[in-house]
Write a protein that holds these residues in place. Structure first.
Motif, short mmCIF file in Angstrom:
data_model
loop_
_atom_site.label_atom_id
_atom_site.label_comp_id
_atom_site.label_asym_id
_atom_site.label_seq_id
_atom_site.Cartn_x
_atom_site.Cartn_y
_atom_site.Cartn_z
N ILE A 194 80.19 33.27 4.20
CA ILE A 194 79.60 33.52 5.51
C ILE A 194 79.09 34.96 5.58
CG2 ILE A 194 80.12 33.66 7.96
CD1 ILE A 194 82.18 31.44 7.49
N LEU A 195 79.90 35.90 5.07
CA LEU A 195 79.49 37.31 5.12
C LEU A 195 78.20 37.51 4.34
CD1 LEU A 195 82.76 39.37 4.67
CD2 LEU A 195 81.54 38.77 6.73
N PHE A 196 78.15 36.93 3.15
CA PHE A 196 76.95 37.09 2.31
C PHE A 196 75.72 36.58 3.05
CE2 PHE A 196 74.03 35.99 -1.05
CZ PHE A 196 74.13 37.06 -1.90
N SER A 197 75.87 35.39 3.67
CA SER A 197 74.71 34.81 4.35
C SER A 197 74.31 35.66 5.55
CB SER A 197 75.03 33.39 4.81
OG SER A 197 75.53 32.66 3.74
N ILE A 198 75.31 36.15 6.31
CA ILE A 198 74.99 36.98 7.47
C ILE A 198 74.27 38.25 7.01
CG2 ILE A 198 75.98 38.40 9.30
CD1 ILE A 198 78.11 36.33 9.67
N GLY A 199 74.77 38.84 5.92
CA GLY A 199 74.14 40.05 5.41
C GLY A 199 72.71 39.79 4.99
N LEU A 200 72.51 38.66 4.32
CA LEU A 200 71.15 38.31 3.88
C LEU A 200 70.24 38.11 5.07
CD1 LEU A 200 69.48 37.60 1.39
CD2 LEU A 200 70.08 35.24 1.75
N PHE A 201 70.77 37.43 6.09
CA PHE A 201 70.00 37.19 7.31
C PHE A 201 69.59 38.52 7.95
CE2 PHE A 201 70.17 36.52 11.96
CZ PHE A 201 68.99 35.81 12.06
N GLY A 202 70.57 39.46 8.03
CA GLY A 202 70.27 40.76 8.62
C GLY A 202 69.24 41.50 7.80
N VAL A 245 66.82 40.34 5.92
CA VAL A 245 65.44 39.88 6.06
C VAL A 245 64.95 39.93 7.50
CG1 VAL A 245 65.35 38.45 4.00
CG2 VAL A 245 66.23 37.48 6.10
N SER A 246 65.87 39.88 8.47
CA SER A 246 65.38 39.75 9.84
C SER A 246 65.19 41.07 10.55
CB SER A 246 66.33 38.86 10.65
OG SER A 246 67.49 39.57 10.97
N HIS A 247 65.93 42.12 10.16
CA HIS A 247 65.88 43.35 10.94
C HIS A 247 64.79 44.28 10.42
CE1 HIS A 247 67.35 46.09 13.89
NE2 HIS A 247 68.28 45.21 14.23
N SER A 298 73.09 45.95 6.44
CA SER A 298 73.18 44.53 6.12
C SER A 298 73.41 44.32 4.63
CB SER A 298 71.89 43.81 6.51
OG SER A 298 71.65 43.96 7.87
N ASN A 347 75.00 46.30 2.73
CA ASN A 347 76.40 46.61 2.48
C ASN A 347 77.30 45.44 2.85
OD1 ASN A 347 77.26 49.31 1.48
ND2 ASN A 347 75.67 49.91 2.90
N ILE A 348 76.96 44.74 3.93
CA ILE A 348 77.74 43.55 4.31
C ILE A 348 77.62 42.49 3.22
CG2 ILE A 348 77.93 41.67 5.97
CD1 ILE A 348 77.05 43.57 8.07
#
Lengths: 311, 94, 105, 105
Positions: free
Chosen positions: D13-21, D23-25, D34, D36-37
């Motif tokens: 979950i952390l990896f996916s959230i970091g990836l999302f951040g 590409v999205s921010h 992101s 780092n997450i």
């Protein structure tokens, strides 16, 4: 009880990460990131890896926070931008990736042994008592060597970006404050002591060059933060020599084995050499990290502004 | 006995989670920094309890480092003010 | 059957937990930043102190006792100076704001 | 076993959230955080697999890899922040050139 603890740590890690990604204010994201490091080090302790908990504590509490705060401080006039509207377009592929990775976890064979038995079998050859240090400095010596190389490349990259010949140009004395000076006097000897302690511990227990290097680097950064001039006293030639010492020492050690007609990176008197490499690596990790944190080209502006407000 | 220490550590983690409300709410940057410092100390206590509960004394070194280094983020935060660079972005909430 | 040390340890840890709870409540409920600073440093360091005392009862060896006390001492130094820094920061910030607003009005 | 599963899924979950951040921010500092997450997620994944083995001792090889990884991550972060400063000096903002969310200046 243990499972509840794990669940709560896992859920809060995910929640904090989500908030970091989605929150509008940059400052809040950075404070949350420091908290994220804390929760992560609680998770490392539950996974029986005190080594990583120690490294995470040193990096997450000290250097990462300082780096991000400093960056935000010098770049703070950027307004907090609104978040982009393409939420679903990006979110669904990420969710899909997560699903795929979760699928792989469920198919790990139940009798999976890992490399633990092999390491404990070969451990007596290194004369070291602690397997993680043995893996770092002996079995996977290449990795550690190249990691020192990565640190050097990062410092070189910073020098290129700043178009400077030496890191030392940016070392300005910070505002002198009585409490700042007091805390330096108190904490700096303790940092050096604890760094040395972790280095010594590395031969037989969790600890070692990485953690010690990060702690010593934190000490140097703190000197700089509290406006102590002593970092500038180190001549820049020495600075460079210390920076490359770990890398070079590793290389000399590795190629000296060629003289004895042995394979590259094997060494006869393992323990002594390994400890020597470890000490040199600690010093260069510390100096490289200090250089990376101090490299902040926009500092001049802020300093001038501060002088104006003081006068 | 170990279950008791683990339970105490869990209680402290719940304290951290409750304190996150202050980080989310603000309103000033200083409030968030206060919360971060509180989390540092709570984390130290919780690591010490975990070291006792999991019978792995080297976790205490991680607690030691947290106690030693948490103040550095605050120093970095404050340095920016003394340079007159930081502006509080949320003035309108006061 | 628990020994007297274990009972004492549990007692001190519970007291420490109470102070941490008080600190968290203060952080959430106090009205302004200066008050929150108050809640943080006092309740928090007492809480850590009691937990350290509680752990000393079961820790067993002298070096561990010294390390635990050192951790408490470091947390005290860190928290108190952080408290000073943050308080100073708020004070400076309000002064900067006054200076900025002064000529305009 | 269950501890392994909890942390392995958290890491994903952390990896996916970091990836999302990532590409999205649009802002570069947030992209670095992101990243780092994401790194934290990858480390947690490695260590939770190291915990998986049957033997009572935890596998030291992933531990050593993660230790190396942590130091590399912090140096990469420092370098990335330095680049961000440079971009800000040149363009006056912490965004990438091609970002469609770039505000008018």
């Amino acid at each position: 009880m243990g499972l509840i603890f794990d669940l709560i740590i896992g859920l809060s890690l995910a929640g904090v990460a989500w908030r970091i990604v989605r929150v509008r204010e940059h400052f809040q994201a950075i404070v949350l990131f420091i908290t994220f490091g804390l929760l992560l080090s609680l998770a490392w302790t539950r996974l029986k890896s005190p080594d990583i908990a120690i490294a995470e504590a040193a990096v997450g509490a000290g250097l990462a926070g300082v780096l991000l705060m400093d960056a935000l401080g010098t770049l703070s006039s950027t307004r907090n931008q609104p978040l982009p509207g393409r939420f679903l377009q990006l979110f669904i592929p990420c969710l899909f990736l997560a699903g795929l990775m979760a699928y792989t976890i469920l198919f790990i064979p139940a009798d999976f042994q890992g490399l633990g038995p092999m390491v404990s079998e070969a451990l007596p050859d290194t004369h070291l008592e602690y397997p993680v240090t043995a893996v770092l400095l002996d079995f996977r010596g290449y990795d550690t060597w190249l990691e020192l190389g990565v640190l050097l490349v990062a410092v070189l990259g910073v020098l290129c970006v700043r178009q400077a010949g030496t890191i030392k140009g940016s070392m300005l004395p910070a505002p002198a404050e009585p409490v700042g000076r007091w805390i330096i006097k108190l904490l700096l000897p303790l940092m050096v002591l604890i760094g040395g302690y972790l280095l010594w511990l590395g031969a037989f227990a969790p600890g070692g060059a990485f953690q010690a290097g990060v702690v010593l680097a934190s000490g140097g950064v703190m000197l700089w933060q509290a406006g102590h001039p002593s970092l500038a006293l180190l001549h820049h030639v020495w600075w460079k020599i210390l920076m490359i010492s770990g890398f070079v020492f590793f290389l000399i050690l590795a190629s000296s084995s060629l003289l004895y007609n042995q394979q590259f990176m094997t060494h006869p008197e393992a323990k002594m050499w390994i400890l020597g490499v470890e000490y040199a690596a600690t010093l260069s990790i510390a100096i490289c990290l200090i250089s990376l944190v101090l490299a902040s080209p926009a500092r001049n502006q802020g300093d001038q502004r501060a002088r104006k407000t003081e006068s | 006995m170990n279950t008791f220490f683990l339970g105490m550590a869990l209680f402290l983690v719940l304290n951290i989670l409750a304190g996150l409300w202050r980080v989310l709410k603000g309103p000033k940057q200083a409030d968030r920094m206060v919360a971060a410092q509180l989390f540092g100390t709570t984390g130290v206590a919780s690591l010490l309890l975990l070291a006792q509960a999991l019978e792995s004394p080297f976790i205490r070194n991680a607690a030691l480092l947290f106690a030693l280094l948490t103040v550095m983020a605050v120093l970095a935060f404050v340095r920016n003010t003394s340079y007159g660079v930081v502006e509080d972005n949320n003035d309108e909430h006061l | 059957m628990m020994s007297i040390y274990e009972i004492l340890s549990i007692l001190f840890c519970l007291i420490g937990g109470f102070f941490f709870l008080a600190g968290t409540l203060g952080l959430i409920r106090f009205p302004d930043t200066y008050c929150r600073l108050h809640a943080l440093t006092k309740a928090d360091n007492l809480g850590l102190g009691f937990i350290v005392i509680g752990l000393i009862f079961v820790s067993g060896s002298v070096p561990e006792v010294i390390k635990l006390s050192l951790i408490w001492f470091l947390a005290l130094v860190g928290s108190s100076s952080a408290c000073y820094f943050i308080g100073n920061h708020i004070h400076l910030l309000s002064k900067v704001r006054e200076n900025r607003n002064g000529p305009d009005i | 076993m269950t501890t392994l599963l909890i942390y392995a899924f958290t890491s994903i979950i952390l990896f996916s959230i970091g990836l999302f951040g990532l590409v999205s921010h649009p802002n570069l500092i947030r992209k670095i955080v992101s990243l780092n997450i994401m790194g934290g997620g990858a480390f947690l994944f490695l260590i939770s697999l190291a915990y998986h083995g049957r033997s009572p001792d935890i596998d030291p090889v992933p531990q050593a890899m993660v230790l190396t990884g942590i130091v590399v991550t912090i140096s990469a972060t420092a370098f990335a922040l330095c680049l961000t400063r440079r971009i800000r000096e040149k363009t006056g903002q912490c965004l990438l050139e091609h970002c469609p969310d770039k505000p008018e200046t």
